[in-house]
Each structure stands twice: as structure tokens, then as C-alpha cells.
Design a protein around this motif. Structure first.
Motif, PDB file in Angstrom:
ATOM      1  N   PHE A  49      53.697  42.694  36.505  1.00 23.99           N
ATOM      2  CA  PHE A  49      53.297  42.031  35.272  1.00 23.99           C
ATOM      3  C   PHE A  49      54.571  41.487  34.615  1.00 23.99           C
ATOM      4  CE2 PHE A  49      51.616  42.415  30.777  1.00 23.99           C
ATOM      5  CZ  PHE A  49      50.767  41.317  30.904  1.00 23.99           C
TER       6      PHE A  49
ATOM      7  N   PHE B 178      51.421  49.207  29.488  1.00 24.56           N
ATOM      8  CA  PHE B 178      51.561  47.766  29.288  1.00 24.56           C
ATOM      9  C   PHE B 178      53.038  47.394  29.075  1.00 24.56           C
ATOM     10  CE2 PHE B 178      51.899  44.759  25.622  1.00 24.56           C
ATOM     11  CZ  PHE B 178      51.661  43.595  26.322  1.00 24.56           C
TER      12      PHE B 178
ATOM     13  N   GLU C  14      46.572  47.610  32.117  1.00 29.47           N
ATOM     14  CA  GLU C  14      46.072  46.696  33.140  1.00 29.47           C
ATOM     15  C   GLU C  14      46.687  45.316  32.913  1.00 29.47           C
ATOM     16  OE1 GLU C  14      41.839  46.648  32.821  1.00 29.47           O
ATOM     17  OE2 GLU C  14      41.707  48.823  33.081  1.00 29.47           O
ATOM     18  N   PRO C  15      47.404  44.808  33.896  1.00 31.44           N
ATOM     19  CA  PRO C  15      48.027  43.505  33.702  1.00 31.44           C
ATOM     20  C   PRO C  15      46.949  42.431  33.523  1.00 31.44           C
ATOM     21  CG  PRO C  15      48.857  44.596  35.667  1.00 31.44           C
ATOM     22  CD  PRO C  15      47.656  45.343  35.218  1.00 31.44           C
ATOM     23  N   SER C  16      47.028  41.675  32.448  1.00 29.36           N
ATOM     24  CA  SER C  16      46.052  40.619  32.197  1.00 29.36           C
ATOM     25  C   SER C  16      46.776  39.363  31.742  1.00 29.36           C
ATOM     26  CB  SER C  16      45.081  41.037  31.088  1.00 29.36           C
ATOM     27  OG  SER C  16      44.403  42.188  31.462  1.00 29.36           O
TER      28      SER C  16
ATOM     29  N   LYS D 275      40.578  41.869  27.195  1.00 28.97           N
ATOM     30  CA  LYS D 275      41.673  41.901  28.187  1.00 28.97           C
ATOM     31  C   LYS D 275      42.952  42.415  27.536  1.00 28.97           C
ATOM     32  CE  LYS D 275      40.894  38.188  31.576  1.00 28.97           C
ATOM     33  NZ  LYS D 275      41.426  36.889  31.992  1.00 28.97           N
TER      34      LYS D 275
ATOM     35  N   LYS E 218      51.069  37.374  36.148  1.00 30.25           N
ATOM     36  CA  LYS E 218      51.070  38.377  37.212  1.00 30.25           C
ATOM     37  C   LYS E 218      51.641  37.743  38.461  1.00 30.25           C
ATOM     38  CE  LYS E 218      46.683  39.641  36.735  1.00 30.25           C
ATOM     39  NZ  LYS E 218      45.394  40.316  36.995  1.00 30.25           N
TER      40      LYS E 218
ATOM     41  N   TYR F 293      52.386  35.822  29.476  1.00 36.84           N
ATOM     42  CA  TYR F 293      52.126  36.853  30.491  1.00 36.84           C
ATOM     43  C   TYR F 293      51.751  36.199  31.820  1.00 36.84           C
ATOM     44  CZ  TYR F 293      51.610  39.701  26.274  1.00 36.84           C
ATOM     45  OH  TYR F 293      51.810  40.310  25.077  1.00 36.84           O
TER      46      TYR F 293
ATOM     47  N   SER G  55      45.135  45.756  28.340  1.00 33.62           N
ATOM     48  CA  SER G  55      46.579  45.740  28.624  1.00 33.62           C
ATOM     49  C   SER G  55      47.295  46.766  27.768  1.00 33.62           C
ATOM     50  CB  SER G  55      47.160  44.359  28.313  1.00 33.62           C
ATOM     51  OG  SER G  55      46.700  43.427  29.236  1.00 33.62           O
TER      52      SER G  55
END
Lengths: 401, 225
Positions: free
Chosen positions: A121, A185, A78-80, A69, A108, A106, A73
Motif C-alpha cells: 500500500f 493502515f 485493508e489497502p484501499s 473503504k 496499491k 493511495y 483502511s
């Protein structure tokens, strides 16, 4: 009143306009492809270098189970979200070779109009320890960041310093923008101090956030700056061997992996370009051999009137050079236009950090491509030019009969 | 001014050796107008090209004063041709992409020595050959005779010591031919330009002071009755 050979070269180019255009077009295709590929390669390289530097950390520590993940990112933006015990931060601080440590949390947002401006994010950071965010503000902050204030990545459109929007139902004011990195990211995130970020969630009108209980004592990633005397890879091994359940990702390894994958693809395209280039050189060489054969008597006549061997050589090479340069200029322009018009598609297709090369690099790439274009035509015309200059004038005149 | 001694040139065609020029020799004085008769394939054009520095003889010498033409380097030979010799070829020798005026000026493109002042004025020459209104015309817009007149005008541009002409009036009608011969005669008499002409035309023969016949590569003097 006199006459010079440049005028003759120019008029020869105009004589068979479509043939001249075909030669220029062959060079144009090579130049456009070469410029596009090298520009993309340089862009990715620049972006990776800048992104790694911008990440600010030599090592990024994440939960071992969330390594993929975290990589997603970093690379694809990709927002994780993932979490681990916040106590790990202190443990890492004590490890040999660790110079600075900064935790990040982090989260979302949900895409509900009731409480958020959009899918976003969010990165919570520690202003006191931070060495990865505030140094990269496009303008320094005039005062410490307060609750309900945030810093924004460069790729989130429509917001500038001073603008505000809702996150978790709270109005947030943007007090600074980060420099663009090309790493989604980083560019696509909202940055807030962890304390105010947590406070917002705790006091949110919408009490349905299931992360509420988790985040008080948890953290997503710990960014580590290593002592210059210790190799980041060595420090990463120390961390993984002394703390269970974590993965220490070395920044250099991330970029190296991307570079390897992408450059394998781009090198294949570059190989095709080289084959294309060789074919163009051969094609143009054949065309110039035809041209020289057609003009054999004329070339003999020029020799009879006093042209030296080098004048004949220069005449043919000049024609080739002008056509190559014209093809090169059009090709580079078309390549640049293609990259500009389809920048979104290129970014999406590559799925890696991408940004335009620095102006100096861009100028350098243009010059390299123009030189390659010039080389295409001149190299192709070299043999016909040498052949015609070596011909005895009388034989050339008779040959044209 | 010019001495050709024991010049030989052979060509190999298949297994046969053709003696294009066989031990040719003669002397030329400044202001001479020399005519060489001969059938097609007798070696006239080959001899002319050897004298003009266009093809190297197998043996023999071509001396302009003290200068042995074929001992010069290729660059020196090119400069020599550009400054001291000019040609009228039997084919249409204009470059199709250049205007008539540019064609006349063509030899000046190779003269970088700065002695261009000795050149004739290109427009004057074109006026002299009756092409005053054709300065900017292209060869394709001219008749065969007009093209030949332009080529004759070009042969004078660098004020050469010698003009080597291969059937110079081949495409011309009688009237124009007479005009061109008069022009050549005046250049010969007034400017002292030497002519060596290869032709079948007896009218030209009458204007020349030395005559030769070439047969199977052998050059012999010919008395004109």
C-alpha cells in the motif's frame, strides 16, 4: 531458640500439597483470564489513542462513496484506493475552522515480480504541507526527501533505513522508518512524495497501469487539522455542507466506534471472568472452611498455648495469601505467555489496531491482577478465619474430638 | 497463689441443663501438687479448662494472686496463658506438620514480650524426656508414648507457674510413666512449678499433696489413706 507462625503457615501449605495446589490453580485461572483480558483492552485502548494521535488529523476527507473503504483502511488496515478531484484540497483550506490541510494519494502495487517487491500500500504525500507523516519518523530526516526515496511503516518486515527494493519497476531507497502505531493502515504503508510517486508511474516501463491518466489531478484523502477553537465534528459538518460528494470522517468517531464494538465483546469476557472469580472465591472459601474444621483441635491447642485471636486469623489468612499470590504469579505469567505466543491470532481475531501496552501500564496491570489474586484468597478465607478466631479454645479442642 | 471460688459451669444438651461444674472452690499454694479424681463426665476437664482460661465459667472467680483471670481481656488472657500456665492434654497434642523440636518451641511463637530468657532450652527438655535423637522427627514417626513425652516436655518450655495436666501418663508404659512422674516431681520441688492433675492413676496420687474428688460437678476434698 524460638519458633514463628510463618513457619507453621508454610508447613500447613505443604501438608496437603494437592489441595494447596488446587486452591492456587483456582486463583491462577482467574488471574490468567483477568490479565489477558485487561491487557488486550489496554492494548487496544493504547493503540487507538496512539493511532488517532498518529494519524495526525482531526478530520479525514474522502470521497463520499468510499467512506466504507476508508474506514476499512483505518481500522483493519485493508489497502484501499479511491480518488476525488484535487481541487477539493484548496476548497477545504478556505473553510472556517480548518488550520492545516494535507493531501494523500493511495495506490496499491501489483504482486508481480517483474516490477514490485510485493503487494504494498503506497501513500503519496505532500512534503511541504505534511503534518501527518514526517513528525512521526523514529529518527528525523537529515535532508529533504528526494525522488526514489521513501519512508516505511513499522510493520513491513525485512527492510531498514538504507535498504532498497523495487516499486513500479523502480529502485526505491528507504530513508526513514515510522514509529509503530498498531494501526495497520499506517504501519503497513510505504510513504513517498506525491510528485515523485506520480513521476514513477508516468515513467514506468510497464505502461499498463490504468490509473496513469487519473492520478495527475486526483487525490485520495485530505487530512485536516482543525483550529483548536473549533470542534472537529463542527468542522466536518462545515466541510460536508459546503463541498458535495465528500465524507468528512472525524478521527475521534472512528476510535469511539471501534472502542464501543470491541469493548462490548471484551466486557462480556470480563463479566465471565468476574463470575469465574466469584465462583473461585466461593470454592476456596468452602475448602478453607474444611481446612479449619479439620484443624479445629490444633487451633484450640494454639490458643491454649498462648495464641491470640489475631494470631489464628493471621495464620489462616497467611496461608490463603501465599497460595493466592503463587496462583496469581503463575496466572499472570501464563496469561502473558499466552498473549505473546498467540499475539498473531489475537490481532487477527480482534481485527482492530493492537499493540502491547506501555511498560508502565503493563506493570500496573500485573500489580492489579496480583492484588485481585491476593484478594481472591484472602476474601475466601476471611469467613473461616473469623469463625475460627472467635471459637472458644476449649470448644475448639473439644470440637476436634 | 491461686484461689478458685464458687465456680459454676452449665451446658445445655437438648432441653436438659447439665451442671458440669457446680460451685467448685479451693485454694492452691505455690509448689502444690493437686490431684482431682473422678469418673468420666464428672466435670474434671471442664474445671481444668476454667482454671486454665480456656472456657469461661457461668459464675465464680479464678484468681491468680490479685489477678482475676476471667476479668482479663481475650488478649491479656492469651498472654497470661502463654507466660504463666501450660497444659498437658489427654489427647495427642502435637501439631503433625511440625517436628518434635518445633512442637516444643511452639509456645515461644506467641511470646513477643522479650522475656524468652526465662524459657527452658527445648533440646535440654527433649533430652530429659528421652527424645534426644528425635529432635527432627515428626509426630507420625513417634509412638503414642513418645508423643506424650514430647507434650510433657513442651509443658515446661515457658517455665510456667502452673501446669494443668489431664491424664498426663495415659499412654505411657510403667517404666516411662515412672520417669515422667520423677521429672514432674523434680520440676515441682526444684523449680516450684505447681501441678493440678486430673487422673485415675494412684501412683500419681501418691506424689500429690492435696486430693479432691469430683462427682457430677461437685468438688470435694479427699483424704488419702
Amino acid at each position: 531458640m524460638s519458633f514463628n507462625l510463618s513457619a507453621l503457615a508454610y508447613k500447613n501449605i505443604r501438608r496437603k500439597f494437592f489441595r494447596s495446589m488446587a486452591i492456587a490453580a483456582a486463583v491462577m485461572v482467574v488471574a490468567a483470564t483477568l490479565f489477558s483480558v485487561t491487557t488486550v483492552m489496554d492494548s487496544v485502548e493504547t493503540s487507538l489513542a496512539r493511532g488517532t494521535k498518529r494519524l495526525g488529523a482531526d478530520v479525514m476527507v474522502v470521497p463520499a462513496a468510499s467512506e466504507s473503504k476508508a474506514m476499512a483502511s483505518l481500522l483493519a488496515g485493508e489497502p484501499s484506493t479511491y480518488y476525488m478531484d484535487r481541487g477539493i484540497e484548496e476548497k477545504i483550506r478556505k473553510i472556517e475552522g480548518v488550520k492545516k490541510v494535507a493531501g494523500q494519494l493511495y495506490l496499491k502495487t501489483a504482486t508481480y515480480k517483474c516490477c514490485s517487491t510485493g503487494d504494498m500500500f503506497i501513500v503519496g504525500f505532500e512534503p511541504d504541507n505534511d503534518f501527518t507523516i514526517t513528525p512521526w519518523l523514529s529518527e528525523s530526516l537529515k535532508k529533504p526527501i528526494a525522488p526514489r526515496e521513501a519512508i516505511l511503516g513499522r510493520s513491513i518486515p525485512a527492510y531498514t533505513t538504507g535498504s532498497s527494493f523495487q516499486v513500479f519497476g523502480k529502485v526505491i531507497t528507504i530513508i526513514g522508518l515510522l514509529e509503530a502505531t498498531g494501526m495497520q493502515f499506517i504501519d503497513n504503508a510505504l510513504y513517498m512524495p506525491i510528485d515523485s510517486f506520480k513521476g514513477m508511474v508516468e515513467t514506468s516501463d510497464n505502461g499498463t497501469f490504468n490509473i496513469f491518466d487519473r492520478i495527475n489531478n486526483e487525490i485520495s484523502a485530505i487530512l485536516v487539522q482543525t483550529d483548536p477553537e473549533y470542534a472537529p465534528r463542527r468542522v466536518a459538518i462545515f466541510i460536508e455542507s459546503r463541498i458535495e460528494g465528500v465524507k468528512a470522517i472525524v478521527s475521534e468517531d472512528v476510535t469511539a466506534s471501534v472502542r464501543k464494538q470491541l469493548f462490548t465483546l471484551l466486557k462480556s469476557i470480563l463479566s465471565i471472568t468476574v463470575i469465574l472469580w466469584i465462583m473461585s472465591v466461593l470454592l476456596i472459601s468452602v475448602v478453607f472452611s474444611m481446612i479449619v474444621n479439620e484443624r479445629q483441635r490444633e487451633l484450640g491447642l494454639l490458643r491454649a498455648l498462648g495464641a491470640k485471636k489475631r494470631d489464628i486469623f493471621k495464620l489462616i489468612i497467611a496461608e490463603a495469601a501465599v497460595l493466592s499470590m503463587a496462583g496469581g504469579l503463575i496466572g499472570v505469567s501464563l496469561g502473558g505467555l499466552f498473549l505473546y505466543l498467540f499475539r498473531g491470532q489475537v490481532k487477527a481475531a480482534l481485527n482492530v489496531p493492537y499493540m502491547w501496552p506501555q511498560p508502565l501500564n503493563l506493570v500496573l496491570l500485573v500489580l492489579i491482577c496480583l492484588c485481585a489474586s491476593l484478594l481472591t484468597g484472602t476474601l475466601a478465607a476471611l469467613y473461616p478465619a473469623l469463625k475460627s478466631m472467635r471459637m472458644e479454645p476449649y470448644a475448639a479442642i473439644r470440637g476436634g474430638e | 497463689m491461686l484461689e478458685i471460688t464458687a465456680v459454676r459451669k452449665n451446658y445445655k444438651i437438648g432441653n436438659d441443663i447439665v451442671k458440669a461444674v457446680n460451685n467448685a472452690g479451693f485454694k492452691v499454694e505455690k509448689g502444690d501438687s493437686i490431684m482431682i479424681f473422678g469418673h468420666s463426665g464428672s466435670g474434671k476437664t471442664t474445671l481444668l479448662s476454667i482454671i486454665g482460661g480456656l472456657t469461661r465459667p457461668d459464675s465464680g472467680t479464678v484468681k491468680y494472686g490479685d489477678t482475676d483471670l476471667w476479668s482479663l481481656s481475650d488478649n491479656e488472657l492469651s498472654e497470661f496463658r502463654n507466660r504463666r500456665i501450660n497444659f498437658i492434654f489427654q489427647f495427642s497434642s502435637l501439631i503433625p506438620t511440625l517436628t518434635v523440636l518445633e512442637n516444643i518451641l511452639l509456645p515461644t511463637a506467641f511470646n513477643k514480650s522479650g522475656d524468652r530468657n526465662r524459657n527452658f532450652d527445648a533440646k535440654d527438655l527433649l533430652t530429659m524426656v528421652g527424645l534426644k535423637d528425635k529432635f527432627n522427627a515428626y509426630p507420625s514417626q513417634l509412638s503414642g508414648g513418645q508423643q506424650r513425652r514430647a507434650a510433657i516436655a513442651r509443658s515446661f518450655i515457658n517455665n510456667p507457674e502452673i501446669i494443668l495436666a489431664d491424664e498426663p501418663t495415659g499412654d505411657l508404659d510403667e517404666e516411662t510413666e515412672a520417669e515422667m512422674l520423677a521429672l514432674c516431681k523434680s520440676m515441682n520441688v526444684d523449680k516450684g512449678i505447681t501441678f493440678i492433675i486430673v487422673t485415675h492413676n494412684t501412683d500419681i496420687a501418691k506424689q500429690c499433696n492435696k486430693h479432691f474428688v469430683m462427682n457430677r460437678g461437685i468438688l470435694t476434698p479427699k483424704a488419702m489413706g
